[in-house]
Design a protein around this motif. Structure first.
Motif, PDB file in Angstrom:
ATOM      1  N   SER A 118       6.922  -1.452   3.329  1.00 42.79           N
ATOM      2  CA  SER A 118       6.957  -2.782   3.959  1.00 42.79           C
ATOM      3  C   SER A 118       6.421  -2.757   5.387  1.00 42.79           C
ATOM      4  CB  SER A 118       8.371  -3.352   3.948  1.00 42.79           C
ATOM      5  OG  SER A 118       9.231  -2.563   4.739  1.00 42.79           O
ATOM      6  N   THR A 119       6.378  -1.580   6.002  1.00 44.79           N
ATOM      7  CA  THR A 119       5.878  -1.463   7.378  1.00 44.79           C
ATOM      8  C   THR A 119       4.605  -0.624   7.466  1.00 44.79           C
ATOM      9  OG1 THR A 119       7.238   0.501   7.793  1.00 44.79           O
ATOM     10  CG2 THR A 119       8.206  -1.656   8.327  1.00 44.79           C
ATOM     11  N   ARG A 120       3.995  -0.342   6.321  1.00 40.70           N
ATOM     12  CA  ARG A 120       2.844   0.566   6.314  1.00 40.70           C
ATOM     13  C   ARG A 120       1.616  -0.083   5.705  1.00 40.70           C
ATOM     14  NH1 ARG A 120       4.816   6.265   4.053  1.00 40.70           N
ATOM     15  NH2 ARG A 120       2.719   6.805   4.760  1.00 40.70           N
ATOM     16  N   ASP A 121       0.457   0.295   6.217  1.00 40.69           N
ATOM     17  CA  ASP A 121      -0.796  -0.173   5.623  1.00 40.69           C
ATOM     18  C   ASP A 121      -1.670   0.991   5.161  1.00 40.69           C
ATOM     19  OD1 ASP A 121      -1.817   0.876   7.961  1.00 40.69           O
ATOM     20  OD2 ASP A 121      -2.716  -0.980   8.657  1.00 40.69           O
ATOM     21  N   ASP A 122      -1.118   2.209   5.170  1.00 35.46           N
ATOM     22  CA  ASP A 122      -1.919   3.386   4.837  1.00 35.46           C
ATOM     23  C   ASP A 122      -1.699   3.902   3.418  1.00 35.46           C
ATOM     24  OD1 ASP A 122       0.723   4.119   5.574  1.00 35.46           O
ATOM     25  OD2 ASP A 122       0.080   6.169   6.008  1.00 35.46           O
ATOM     26  N   ILE A 123      -0.799   3.277   2.652  1.00 35.50           N
ATOM     27  CA  ILE A 123      -0.527   3.736   1.288  1.00 35.50           C
ATOM     28  C   ILE A 123      -0.369   2.575   0.319  1.00 35.50           C
ATOM     29  CG2 ILE A 123       0.639   5.869   2.029  1.00 35.50           C
ATOM     30  CD1 ILE A 123       3.307   4.414   1.208  1.00 35.50           C
ATOM     31  N   TYR A 124      -0.486   2.913  -0.951  1.00 37.17           N
ATOM     32  CA  TYR A 124      -0.018   2.102  -2.065  1.00 37.17           C
ATOM     33  C   TYR A 124       1.151   2.877  -2.661  1.00 37.17           C
ATOM     34  CZ  TYR A 124      -4.161  -0.877  -2.163  1.00 37.17           C
ATOM     35  OH  TYR A 124      -5.133  -1.777  -1.865  1.00 37.17           O
ATOM     36  N   LEU A 125       2.036   2.180  -3.340  1.00 34.46           N
ATOM     37  CA  LEU A 125       3.178   2.818  -3.973  1.00 34.46           C
ATOM     38  C   LEU A 125       3.095   2.568  -5.474  1.00 34.46           C
ATOM     39  CD1 LEU A 125       5.866   4.336  -3.479  1.00 34.46           C
ATOM     40  CD2 LEU A 125       6.970   2.089  -3.371  1.00 34.46           C
ATOM     41  N   LEU A 126       3.033   3.626  -6.260  1.00 30.11           N
ATOM     42  CA  LEU A 126       3.003   3.536  -7.716  1.00 30.11           C
ATOM     43  C   LEU A 126       4.363   3.985  -8.226  1.00 30.11           C
ATOM     44  CD1 LEU A 126       1.220   2.982 -10.225  1.00 30.11           C
ATOM     45  CD2 LEU A 126       0.562   5.412 -10.148  1.00 30.11           C
ATOM     46  N   VAL A 127       5.069   3.076  -8.919  1.00 29.02           N
ATOM     47  CA  VAL A 127       6.435   3.340  -9.377  1.00 29.02           C
ATOM     48  C   VAL A 127       6.460   3.322 -10.903  1.00 29.02           C
ATOM     49  CG1 VAL A 127       8.842   2.584  -9.304  1.00 29.02           C
ATOM     50  CG2 VAL A 127       7.378   2.274  -7.295  1.00 29.02           C
ATOM     51  N   PHE A 128       6.991   4.397 -11.491  1.00 25.30           N
ATOM     52  CA  PHE A 128       7.079   4.545 -12.942  1.00 25.30           C
ATOM     53  C   PHE A 128       8.494   4.254 -13.417  1.00 25.30           C
ATOM     54  CE2 PHE A 128       3.589   7.226 -11.639  1.00 25.30           C
ATOM     55  CZ  PHE A 128       2.645   7.070 -12.643  1.00 25.30           C
ATOM     56  N   LEU A 129       8.592   3.487 -14.494  1.00 23.76           N
ATOM     57  CA  LEU A 129       9.873   3.163 -15.121  1.00 23.76           C
ATOM     58  C   LEU A 129       9.917   3.714 -16.533  1.00 23.76           C
ATOM     59  CD1 LEU A 129      10.234  -0.628 -14.238  1.00 23.76           C
ATOM     60  CD2 LEU A 129      11.490   1.248 -13.215  1.00 23.76           C
ATOM     61  N   ASP A 130      11.082   4.125 -16.962  1.00 25.17           N
ATOM     62  CA  ASP A 130      11.356   4.413 -18.364  1.00 25.17           C
ATOM     63  C   ASP A 130      12.539   3.523 -18.708  1.00 25.17           C
ATOM     64  OD1 ASP A 130      11.119   5.552 -20.865  1.00 25.17           O
ATOM     65  OD2 ASP A 130      12.341   7.297 -20.368  1.00 25.17           O
ATOM     66  N   GLY A 131      12.271   2.480 -19.472  1.00 26.47           N
ATOM     67  CA  GLY A 131      13.289   1.438 -19.674  1.00 26.47           C
ATOM     68  C   GLY A 131      13.462   0.698 -18.372  1.00 26.47           C
ATOM     69  N   ASP A 132      14.676   0.609 -17.894  1.00 21.85           N
ATOM     70  CA  ASP A 132      14.911  -0.071 -16.611  1.00 21.85           C
ATOM     71  C   ASP A 132      15.263   0.921 -15.504  1.00 21.85           C
ATOM     72  OD1 ASP A 132      17.429   0.625 -17.453  1.00 21.85           O
ATOM     73  OD2 ASP A 132      18.311  -1.349 -17.173  1.00 21.85           O
ATOM     74  N   GLU A 133      14.909   2.193 -15.697  1.00 19.44           N
ATOM     75  CA  GLU A 133      15.221   3.230 -14.719  1.00 19.44           C
ATOM     76  C   GLU A 133      13.944   3.771 -14.074  1.00 19.44           C
ATOM     77  OE1 GLU A 133      17.088   7.726 -14.625  1.00 19.44           O
ATOM     78  OE2 GLU A 133      17.591   6.403 -16.292  1.00 19.44           O
ATOM     79  N   VAL A 134      13.924   3.833 -12.752  1.00 20.92           N
ATOM     80  CA  VAL A 134      12.807   4.451 -12.041  1.00 20.92           C
ATOM     81  C   VAL A 134      12.882   5.951 -12.276  1.00 20.92           C
ATOM     82  CG1 VAL A 134      11.787   4.908  -9.781  1.00 20.92           C
ATOM     83  CG2 VAL A 134      12.708   2.634 -10.286  1.00 20.92           C
TER      84      VAL A 134
END
Length: 85
Positions: free
Chosen positions: A36-52
């Protein structure tokens, strides 16, 4: 190319808020990257069901990432487009 089970992955852009991330994922997730305070990355988040199950901080280095119209990736549709400017 993953060594873990997953069924959806979401890509979050720089300055994505904690609330927007949790709303998109449909589950609680404490963002360790502070995107939320950064412009140098993207965040890729993986889920299995409803769990990160995993996340990746992807450095921008002048690039824009897109996962298409679906809004998320699946194991059968896991293409990421990278455009270099």
């Amino acid at each position: 190319m993953t060594t873990f089970d997953w069924d959806k992955a979401y890509l979050f852009t720089p300055y994505s808020t904690q609330e927007a991330i949790e709303e998109e994922l449909g589950t609680d997730f404490k963002d360790p990257s502070h995107i939320s305070t950064r412009d140098d990355i993207y965040l890729l988040v993986f889920l299995d069901g409803d769990e990160v199950v995993q996340y990746v901080e992807m450095e921008r280095q002048g690039s824009d990432f897109s996962i298409g119209k679906e809004g998320h990736l699946t194991p059968s549709n896991d293409v990421i487009s990278i455009e270099r400017h």
